[in-house]
Enzyme design. Sequence first.
Site, PDB file in Angstrom:
ATOM      1  N   VAL A  96     -10.615   0.161   6.597  1.00  0.00           N
ATOM      2  CA  VAL A  96     -11.771  -0.729   6.402  1.00  0.00           C
ATOM      3  C   VAL A  96     -12.151  -0.787   4.926  1.00  0.00           C
ATOM      4  CG1 VAL A  96     -14.180  -1.187   7.017  1.00  0.00           C
ATOM      5  CG2 VAL A  96     -12.650  -0.157   8.707  1.00  0.00           C
ATOM      6  N   GLU A 123      -9.576   6.011   6.564  1.00  0.00           N
ATOM      7  CA  GLU A 123     -10.435   5.422   5.533  1.00  0.00           C
ATOM      8  C   GLU A 123      -9.885   4.087   5.020  1.00  0.00           C
ATOM      9  OE1 GLU A 123     -13.616   6.829   4.112  1.00  0.00           O
ATOM     10  OE2 GLU A 123     -13.423   4.671   4.009  1.00  0.00           O
ATOM     11  N   VAL A 163       0.827  -1.213   0.000  1.00  0.00           N
ATOM     12  CA  VAL A 163       0.000   0.000   0.000  1.00  0.00           C
ATOM     13  C   VAL A 163       0.860   1.260   0.000  1.00  0.00           C
ATOM     14  CG1 VAL A 163      -1.822   1.260   1.203  1.00  0.00           C
ATOM     15  CG2 VAL A 163      -1.872  -1.238   1.164  1.00  0.00           C
ATOM     16  N   ILE A 193     -13.118   1.224  -0.682  1.00  0.00           N
ATOM     17  CA  ILE A 193     -14.516   1.652  -0.515  1.00  0.00           C
ATOM     18  C   ILE A 193     -14.582   2.761   0.541  1.00  0.00           C
ATOM     19  CG2 ILE A 193     -16.847   0.929   0.130  1.00  0.00           C
ATOM     20  CD1 ILE A 193     -16.132  -1.913  -0.599  1.00  0.00           C
ATOM     21  N   GLY A 244      -5.668  -4.516  -2.151  1.00  0.00           N
ATOM     22  CA  GLY A 244      -4.871  -4.242  -3.354  1.00  0.00           C
ATOM     23  C   GLY A 244      -4.260  -2.853  -3.276  1.00  0.00           C
ATOM     24  N   GLY A 296     -10.575  -1.464   2.095  1.00  0.00           N
ATOM     25  CA  GLY A 296      -9.680  -0.992   1.034  1.00  0.00           C
ATOM     26  C   GLY A 296     -10.124   0.307   0.383  1.00  0.00           C
ATOM     27  N   LYS A 315     -11.856  -4.735  11.478  1.00  0.00           N
ATOM     28  CA  LYS A 315     -12.656  -3.773  10.693  1.00  0.00           C
ATOM     29  C   LYS A 315     -14.059  -3.672  11.279  1.00  0.00           C
ATOM     30  CE  LYS A 315     -10.050  -4.955   6.505  1.00  0.00           C
ATOM     31  NZ  LYS A 315      -9.994  -5.876   5.358  1.00  0.00           N
ATOM     32  N   LYS A 372      -5.966  -1.290  10.778  1.00  0.00           N
ATOM     33  CA  LYS A 372      -7.216  -1.643  11.502  1.00  0.00           C
ATOM     34  C   LYS A 372      -6.941  -2.296  12.844  1.00  0.00           C
ATOM     35  CE  LYS A 372      -6.096  -4.490   8.155  1.00  0.00           C
ATOM     36  NZ  LYS A 372      -5.773  -4.259   6.769  1.00  0.00           N
ATOM     37  N   GLY A 403      -1.272 -10.474  -4.013  1.00  0.00           N
ATOM     38  CA  GLY A 403      -1.039  -9.331  -3.108  1.00  0.00           C
ATOM     39  C   GLY A 403      -2.279  -8.931  -2.316  1.00  0.00           C
TER      40      GLY A 403
HETATM   41  N1  HSE Z   1      -5.854  -8.458   3.595  1.00  0.00           N
HETATM   42  C1  HSE Z   1      -6.968  -7.587   3.547  1.00  0.00           C
HETATM   43  C2  HSE Z   1      -8.079  -8.274   2.774  1.00  0.00           C
HETATM   44  C3  HSE Z   1      -6.663  -6.297   2.842  1.00  0.00           C
HETATM   45  O1  HSE Z   1      -7.847  -9.333   2.225  1.00  0.00           O
HETATM   46  O2  HSE Z   1      -9.174  -7.735   2.725  1.00  0.00           O
HETATM   47  C4  HSE Z   1      -6.705  -5.080   3.630  1.00  0.00           C
HETATM   48  O3  HSE Z   1      -7.380  -5.121   4.798  1.00  0.00           O
END
Ligand code: HSE
Length: 435
Positions: A134, A131, A16, A138, A305, A136, A207, A107, A189
């Site tokens: 939780v 933001e 990220v 959205i 992602g 990604g 989350k 988180k 990833g």
């Molecule tokens: N590893 C998390 C997921 C990504 O798969 O949703 C970010 O929280």
Amino acid sequence: MGRRHIQVGLAGLGNVGMGVYANLEKNRELLGDRCQADFNIKKIAVRNLDKARDRDVPEALLTNRWQDLIEDPDIDVVIELIGGTEDAKSLVIEALRRRKVVVSGNKALLAEHGQEIFALAQEMEVPVYFEAAVAGGIPIIKAIQESLVGNRIELISGIINGTCNYILTRMREKGLGYTEALQEAKDLGYAESDPTLDVNGWDAGHKAVLLASLACGRWVPADQIHVEGIEGISVNDIKFVENLGYTVKLLAIIRGSADTSMEVRVQPCLVPRQHLLASVNGVFNAVMVEGDLVGETLFYGSGAGQDPTSSSVIADLVDAAVGLQHEEKRGYIPSNEVAAVMPIEDTVSQYYLRLKVDNVPGVLAQVAAIAGKHGIGITSVIQPETSAPVADLVLMIDDAPYGSLKTALAEIQALKCTSDHPTLLRMETFAHQSV
Ligand code: HSE
């Protein structure tokens, strides 16, 4: 008014962090025009200075001391993307003490220490934006903090772990085994560097704590919510569930209010195939929020992602810039009180139960007798024909308190005719009130 130069300290240059670095560069002009600010990444804290990176980052920016970001008086905003809860907590606390705005995608940190961090932020009169923590890309945090602020939130049901959703989708669509599907998620990833928290449900659990705390306006203690992962789900279960007209999704359910008690849980659940969340596949996340004024809303997008998550971090950075230039802009945060959480044993639901049993007469009668003794109704029974010595026995269970079902299941597992670990999956009705 001229453009303000915002000096940024970036902690963490993983998936990220690299996305934030690259995309601030990519959309520099657009961001400058939209918010009258130029973002300059002044320092980047990394664990390992020698690590090979898939993109050139000027060496002069790198440091292996996160303290360098805090000690730099020019840095206005610290972005915390190092993960974990130890160094990350020290970094955030120190940044706030020096009155630097904090943007965090962490988180686990905020779910476990949010109350303390936000109390300090209020004391120092500095905002913390989160933001990216939780779902990604959205924009669900700002939606709840800002756009839906006038609502009493009655129910949040979400698919908020992309890795688990990806794994369950691949198992269902391609019949992949769990391990193979997890490896794909890692290669793409989506999974955290240690995917344990993804698959044991705690990434979604953290989350859910944040969403629940925003929904009820009080901090929900992470150690009081119920969390199960997807490690025990087999392709066999997915097929049975499909044949019954459902699909398996790892759901976060947040229901109720702080005035009574909150139901907050993360579990693999049966979702009716015609429900909107049943068609959220792959790495996609979706969060349904029901408010007393707005009714039902649905937020859908990439939950993991590099680019989607960096989109959320950059949005926070823009909020930070607006705050530094004009009046501070921040959504509400939970009050400094703690919410009451409903014990999972008291929650009532229908269930899917798959047992491995000896293929001999009288087994069903023994299982049914235990269920009956605990007041648990069975609505249907499926036992595919087989001549093998051990058979699958699938029971659909009528509404039952989880506490009673757990006791009954322990007795069923103690029977000589049952073997293997049973699969117990809750059926989700998406009702506002718990039954
Ligand atoms: N590893 C998390 C997921 C990504 O798969 O949703 C970010 O929280």
